[in-house]
Design an enzyme around this catalytic site. Sequence first.
Site, PDB file in Angstrom:
ATOM      1  N   ASP A  92      11.182  17.351 -40.655  1.00  0.00           N
ATOM      2  CA  ASP A  92      11.067  18.593 -39.905  1.00  0.00           C
ATOM      3  C   ASP A  92      11.240  19.760 -40.871  1.00  0.00           C
ATOM      4  OD1 ASP A  92      11.141  20.213 -37.422  1.00  0.00           O
ATOM      5  OD2 ASP A  92      11.803  18.318 -36.522  1.00  0.00           O
TER       6      ASP A  92
ATOM      7  N   ASP B  40       8.218  23.645 -37.668  1.00  0.00           N
ATOM      8  CA  ASP B  40       8.842  24.361 -36.552  1.00  0.00           C
ATOM      9  C   ASP B  40       8.294  25.788 -36.484  1.00  0.00           C
ATOM     10  OD1 ASP B  40      11.381  23.979 -34.770  1.00  0.00           O
ATOM     11  OD2 ASP B  40      11.664  25.961 -35.639  1.00  0.00           O
TER      12      ASP B  40
ATOM     13  N   GLU C 144       4.098  23.388 -34.769  1.00  0.00           N
ATOM     14  CA  GLU C 144       4.528  23.609 -33.370  1.00  0.00           C
ATOM     15  C   GLU C 144       4.040  24.978 -32.933  1.00  0.00           C
ATOM     16  OE1 GLU C 144       8.698  24.125 -30.914  1.00  0.00           O
ATOM     17  OE2 GLU C 144       8.391  25.060 -32.850  1.00  0.00           O
TER      18      GLU C 144
ATOM     19  N   HIS D  41      12.341  16.382 -28.478  1.00  0.00           N
ATOM     20  CA  HIS D  41      13.763  16.710 -28.300  1.00  0.00           C
ATOM     21  C   HIS D  41      13.987  17.992 -27.499  1.00  0.00           C
ATOM     22  CE1 HIS D  41      12.240  19.089 -31.537  1.00  0.00           C
ATOM     23  NE2 HIS D  41      13.298  19.870 -31.458  1.00  0.00           N
ATOM     24  N   ASP D  42      12.914  18.732 -27.196  1.00  0.00           N
ATOM     25  CA  ASP D  42      13.047  19.970 -26.426  1.00  0.00           C
ATOM     26  C   ASP D  42      12.625  19.796 -24.971  1.00  0.00           C
ATOM     27  OD1 ASP D  42      13.834  21.436 -28.658  1.00  0.00           O
ATOM     28  OD2 ASP D  42      11.781  21.993 -29.187  1.00  0.00           O
TER      29      ASP D  42
END
Length: 578
Positions: free
Chosen positions: A123, A230, A286, A357-358
């Site tokens: 990430d 991200d 993302e 994970h969100d």
Amino acid sequence: MYITSSILVLAASSLAAAAGNHSQAWWKEGIVYQVYPSSFKESRSNDSIGWGDIKGITSKLDHIHDLGADIVWLSPFYDSPLQDMGYDISDYKSVNDIFGGSLEDIKEFISEVHRRGMRCLFDLVINHTSDKHQWFETSASSKNSSLRDRYFWREPKILPNGTQAPPNNWLGSNGGSAWHFDNRTGEYYLGLFNDFQPDLNWDNATNRQAIFNDALNFWLDFGIDGFRMDAFSIFSKPAGLPDVPANDTGLHDARPLYNDGPHEHEYLREMTRECLAGRDTFTVGEYGMSDNMTSVQEYIGASRKEVNSIFLTNMCDIGRDGYKPTAWNLTGWRDAINFTQAAGSRTVGGSVYLENHDLPRSISRFGDDSPEYRVQSGKALAMLLSTLSGTLFLYQGQEIGMINVPSNWTINDYQDANSISYYDGVVKDGGNVTEALHNLTRLSRDNARTPFNWDRSGSFSSNTTSWTPAANLDINLADQINDSDSVYSFWAEMIRLRKSHKDVFVYGEFEFIDLDSPDFLAYRKKNDASEATVIINLSKNAGKPPVNVAKHSKLLAQTQQNCSSTIYSPFEGRVYHL
Ligand code: NOJ
């Protein structure tokens, strides 16, 4: 926000016609499996602390490999105060003590991934750092600091009545101003996500080089195969950080100003030149605002030299307004699916996912998590995802059909800072706390973060309490692995099918063949030589599908073992091949 179905079908098919043969790549065909380190597996036993770690992940790589995944995406494991569970990095070139603290562990992880013929993504959180990063500490220490310009610092705005206010009217994602006052120098800094996540200033070339060296090249030189980026479309902020035009003095959503900022494409291409060129990597960004087809396509595609793929949020945005569940139906979902399929079609640079994970668990959201339908709806969603175009991403626990946390969780069980601040906000405003707790069980990020259920005894050592409570232990890998009718076995089967028919499922063109049914999704995937028809009942009603399948079609997969009826039972899906 959504474009109507008919326009999108036209858009999708004209793009398809222009597409011709797609170039093939490992990352287009690869199945990505996301690991959330704190909740996956702990290697410590006697001295367990109830947290996953890197060695624990390495010890479970066979599970990921056996499922059929090819690429492991590791969420942040770097040094961090963990106020946003690692998306607040205080040292890019490190491993957090809580995850084992050792670069040797990461080396071993990478080499064990590669030994199994898989690849790994890390990430990349480079829109902001933690406020505990040495860069920020130095930057904040004085207006003359050599790193002052690494972040955005501004003097307070003086209002007509003489009081001080933040420098502009941007709303932060935590609900307050995006600016945070710092006593050390009497100025504000920009932190779009939270006060502990100051935004990096990408307009300074020295800053960009420091980010490239520490966050990218350091790890690429370790031998990793790419990054999940991200917030990748907001690095470049508009010159002068202007106010959102408004007639009032309130705070306003500034995303239209800073998303796809003026130098975004230029910075991404510089990153490619400085870090990725000459290496066989995969990058996926993302993307926060995915309703503009042109903007999406300006990032992906080999000739762009920016990112390989992009996450489009359309399918996951439906049915919610922040933490409030809202009504949704298959007409809206078809629009969302159409958009994601059309967006990636020229390049096959799209992505397909329903969990990370969100996000809450997909069975609880788009299926039915009651004991009666949990398994069937989990299989239906597996069939949907495995037959759509775009790199397929799975999140840990999705392969065993994990569901949202139980409705009896109290606010003390929730760990995510966002969940807690949402709840505190409701309490402060005198709102309905019972409803707030209900909304959290439906939509909070904690739903995805409960420890992976390896077996019924719990995820980590039974001697300790894990950092976040385990949930729904009756849904676990040990019970499913040898059961040919389990969600796990069905996922493994669908992954095999996607790979063995990659011509249609990965590289084929997508087209809905029914746009009206309130219960069924029915679509075709096709290339020059063959085609597949996918029909999925996404409802609790048994019924006849809205389309007929061409004669001579062969049944390739079905969610219901041994089913031959013309009536589909609740959540039943079938894939036919011609
Ligand atoms: C997106 C990440 O997925 C999320 O977990 C994080 O809170 C924000 N970006 C800020 O880094």
